[in-house]
Design a protein around this motif. Structure first.
Motif, short mmCIF file in Angstrom:
data_model
loop_
_atom_site.label_atom_id
_atom_site.label_comp_id
_atom_site.label_asym_id
_atom_site.label_seq_id
_atom_site.Cartn_x
_atom_site.Cartn_y
_atom_site.Cartn_z
N ARG A 151 0.81 -1.22 0.00
CA ARG A 151 0.00 0.00 0.00
C ARG A 151 0.84 1.27 0.00
O ARG A 151 0.34 2.34 -0.27
N GLY A 152 2.13 1.14 0.31
CA GLY A 152 3.00 2.31 0.23
C GLY A 152 3.06 2.88 -1.18
O GLY A 152 3.34 4.06 -1.36
N ARG A 153 2.75 2.05 -2.18
CA ARG A 153 2.83 2.52 -3.56
C ARG A 153 1.73 3.52 -3.91
O ARG A 153 1.78 4.16 -4.95
N LEU A 334 3.56 6.66 7.34
CA LEU A 334 3.08 7.88 6.70
C LEU A 334 3.23 9.10 7.62
O LEU A 334 3.55 10.20 7.17
N ARG A 335 3.02 8.91 8.91
CA ARG A 335 3.08 10.04 9.84
C ARG A 335 4.50 10.57 10.00
O ARG A 335 4.74 11.78 9.87
N ALA A 381 2.93 13.55 -0.81
CA ALA A 381 2.34 12.27 -1.17
C ALA A 381 1.40 11.75 -0.10
O ALA A 381 0.34 11.19 -0.37
N ASN A 382 1.76 11.95 1.17
CA ASN A 382 1.05 11.30 2.27
C ASN A 382 -0.31 11.89 2.57
O ASN A 382 -1.17 11.21 3.15
N TRP A 450 -1.54 8.62 15.18
CA TRP A 450 -2.17 7.66 14.27
C TRP A 450 -1.36 7.46 13.00
O TRP A 450 -0.86 8.41 12.40
N ASP A 451 -1.25 6.21 12.56
CA ASP A 451 -0.61 5.89 11.30
C ASP A 451 -1.21 4.60 10.77
O ASP A 451 -1.06 3.55 11.39
N PRO A 452 -1.94 4.63 9.64
CA PRO A 452 -2.60 3.42 9.14
C PRO A 452 -1.64 2.31 8.77
O PRO A 452 -2.02 1.14 8.76
N THR A 453 -0.39 2.66 8.46
CA THR A 453 0.58 1.61 8.13
C THR A 453 1.12 0.94 9.38
O THR A 453 1.84 -0.04 9.30
N ARG A 454 0.76 1.47 10.55
CA ARG A 454 1.15 0.86 11.83
C ARG A 454 -0.09 0.58 12.67
O ARG A 454 -0.03 0.52 13.89
N ALA A 455 -1.24 0.39 11.98
CA ALA A 455 -2.52 0.34 12.67
C ALA A 455 -2.68 -0.86 13.58
O ALA A 455 -3.45 -0.82 14.52
#
Length: 487
Positions: A151-153, A334-335, A381-382, A450-455
């Motif tokens: 999802r980083g892409r 992302l954060r 980007a984020n 909050w960071d969805p990539t570390r949710a």
């Protein structure tokens, strides 16, 4: 023969897509086809920027008319970001995307063949409608098309933005060398219509509705067909049922009146963070990055060719940083990557303000490059990606729509305030004033965790309240579902 998995709801759809690990073949093509809409949005914006000076001269536009033209598209996007999100929630992701291409095509044709300011403005109105709808929906659809592990892409949209901007600048340079005169802006703006027409045809032929959205509507047969059409996944439609066998209701329709869900419970911090990142990155980009041709003229001299080439060089760094943003998002989240980017932009703006016009050309060139690198690799980007990944399917397009609305407001503020402040204070002091924007973004990123990539380990998700009034029996998120922003 292996038994095909049963699809009973959104969680099963997400699990099947996440299980792919990567995208290949048709799925890869469709994924980039959705990205094409973001290319068009950036291309349309760059078209006006590249041709603004000759348009102003040919039509004898006043400074007020120029400000109106530059601010119209992002101003309309303030309204149509949430409208696009609402449409995508109600009628699906694909119809609004096709609708946006029609508006973009008509807008480009009207502006390109316009005989006066009013017709150009109407064309920009239609482009703003397209921009607002497309960006809100495309990012949400990309999030639902993309396996959690890659999802980083989603951050590659920033590289696409700079590629589109560079492409239009290069085309403007070609038209300039063909000696089309003051009509160069017509070719620049009109070429966006060609891109819009091509995307309209291709997206109509190849896009398939989001399986996640179909599942939220209880259309499991359609969801299964879409999974197979896009990803080649073979599954069978099951029965929406909880673990105990109790039938689950279809997720309720979430409309504009329910948008308050984004500002309470677990979603409040996510909405604030994504909105501030989107607002700050838009303000700083449209105050500085959008005016790179002007900055290039100051650095490289009063020449259209030199200024255009200088802008292309600046944007080339944006392409590199936009591609790198996917790496930084994966490594830092992302954060934190946003925080680091804001910090770099802050340093660049302060340095530009203190040294502009007082240092050699090489140094004056390096500082805008630093700005672009830090902006594109981080918050640029984020801002869109964090919103697309922070909400579950029922409310995802509303979330991206509201965040896009806030970002569009930042674009308008940046476009309007930059020339006003520049006229009052000069270019150097303007950079110092704008430095307040990345500072605010940096502080927000450090305060909200909050960071969805570390949710999977986020304390925000300890609250298991079903704030949407949606599916019962959702329970605790799995790591994959958490990364998808799906309950």
């Amino acid at each position: 023969m292996a038994q095909r998995q049963s699809v009973n709801g959104v969680a099963d759809v997400v699990a099947l897509i996440d299980g792919l690990g990567k995208l290949t073949g048709r799925a890869q093509f469709i994924w980039f086809l959705v990205f094409g809409g973001l290319f068009l949005d950036a291309y349309s914006n760059a078209a006006l920027s590249a041709g603004l000076a000759p348009m102003t001269e040919q039509m004898s536009l006043s400074s007020t008319q120029v400000s109106v033209l530059t601010a119209t598209a992002p101003a309309l996007a303030i309204i149509f970001n949430p409208v696009g999100g609402w449409l995508a929630t109600r009628i699906g992701r694909v119809p609004p995307l096709l609708m946006a291409k029609v508006f973009a095509l008509l807008g480009a044709l009207l502006a390109g063949f316009a005989g006066d300011f009013t017709m150009v403005w109407i064309g920009r109105v239609l482009v703003g409608v397209a921009y607002g709808i497309d960006f809100a929906v495309a990012m949400a659809l990309l999030a639902e098309y993309t396996p959690a592990s890659i999802r980083g892409r989603l951050n590659l949209w920033q590289a696409v933005w700079y590629i589109a901007t560079t492409s239009n600048l290069a085309l403007a340079l070609v038209f300039y060398n063909f000696d089309v005169g003051a009509d160069i802006w017509r070719w620049s703006v009109g070429s966006a219509g060609v891109v819009a027409a091509a995307l309209l045809i291709l997206q109509f032929l190849f896009l398939s509705e989001s399986p996640s959205w179909l599942a939220t509507k209880g259309r499991l047969e359609d969801a299964v067909r879409s999974l197979h059409k896009i990803f080649g996944i073979s599954a069978v439609a099951g029965t929406p049922a909880a673990e105990g066998g109790e039938a689950l209701p279809v997720a309720p329709a979430i409309g504009m009146r329910q948008a308050g869900i984004l500002f309470r419970g677990r979603y409040l911090a996510r909405t604030v963070l994504s909105s501030v990142i989107s607002l700050a990155q838009a303000m700083q980009y449209f105050a500085v990055g959008w005016y790179l041709p002007l900055i290039s003229l100051t650095i490289f001299g009063e020449s259209f060719e030199k200024a255009t080439i200088g802008s292309m060089v600046f944007n080339a760094f944006g392409i590199v940083a936009g591609i790198a943003s996917a790496y930084f998002a994966r490594k830092l989240g992302l954060r934190l990557s946003s925080a680091a980017g804001f910090a770099g932009v802050l340093v660049a703006l302060v340095a530009m303000g203190l040294t502009f016009g007082k240092v050699p050309t090489a140094v004056a060139f390096i500082l805008p490059v630093l700005f672009i690198l830090c902006h594109a690799a981080g918050p640029g980007a984020n801002g869109k990606s964090i919103a697309a990944l922070s909400y579950r399917s029922e409310v995802r397009t509303l979330g991206t729509g509201v965040t896009g609305m806030v970002g569009s407001f930042g674009s308008v503020v940046g476009l309007y305030l930059f020339p006003q402040i520049k006229d009052a204070l000069g270019l150097a002091d303007t950079f110092l004033v704008i430095a307040v924007v990345p500072l605010a973004g940096l502080i927000t990123c450090l305060v909200i965790k909050w960071d969805p990539t570390r949710a999977a380990v986020s304390p925000d998700d300890e609250d298991d309240e079903d704030t949407a009034g949606g599916r019962g029996g959702a329970g605790r998120k799995t790591p994959a579902a958490a990364a998808a922003g799906t309950n």
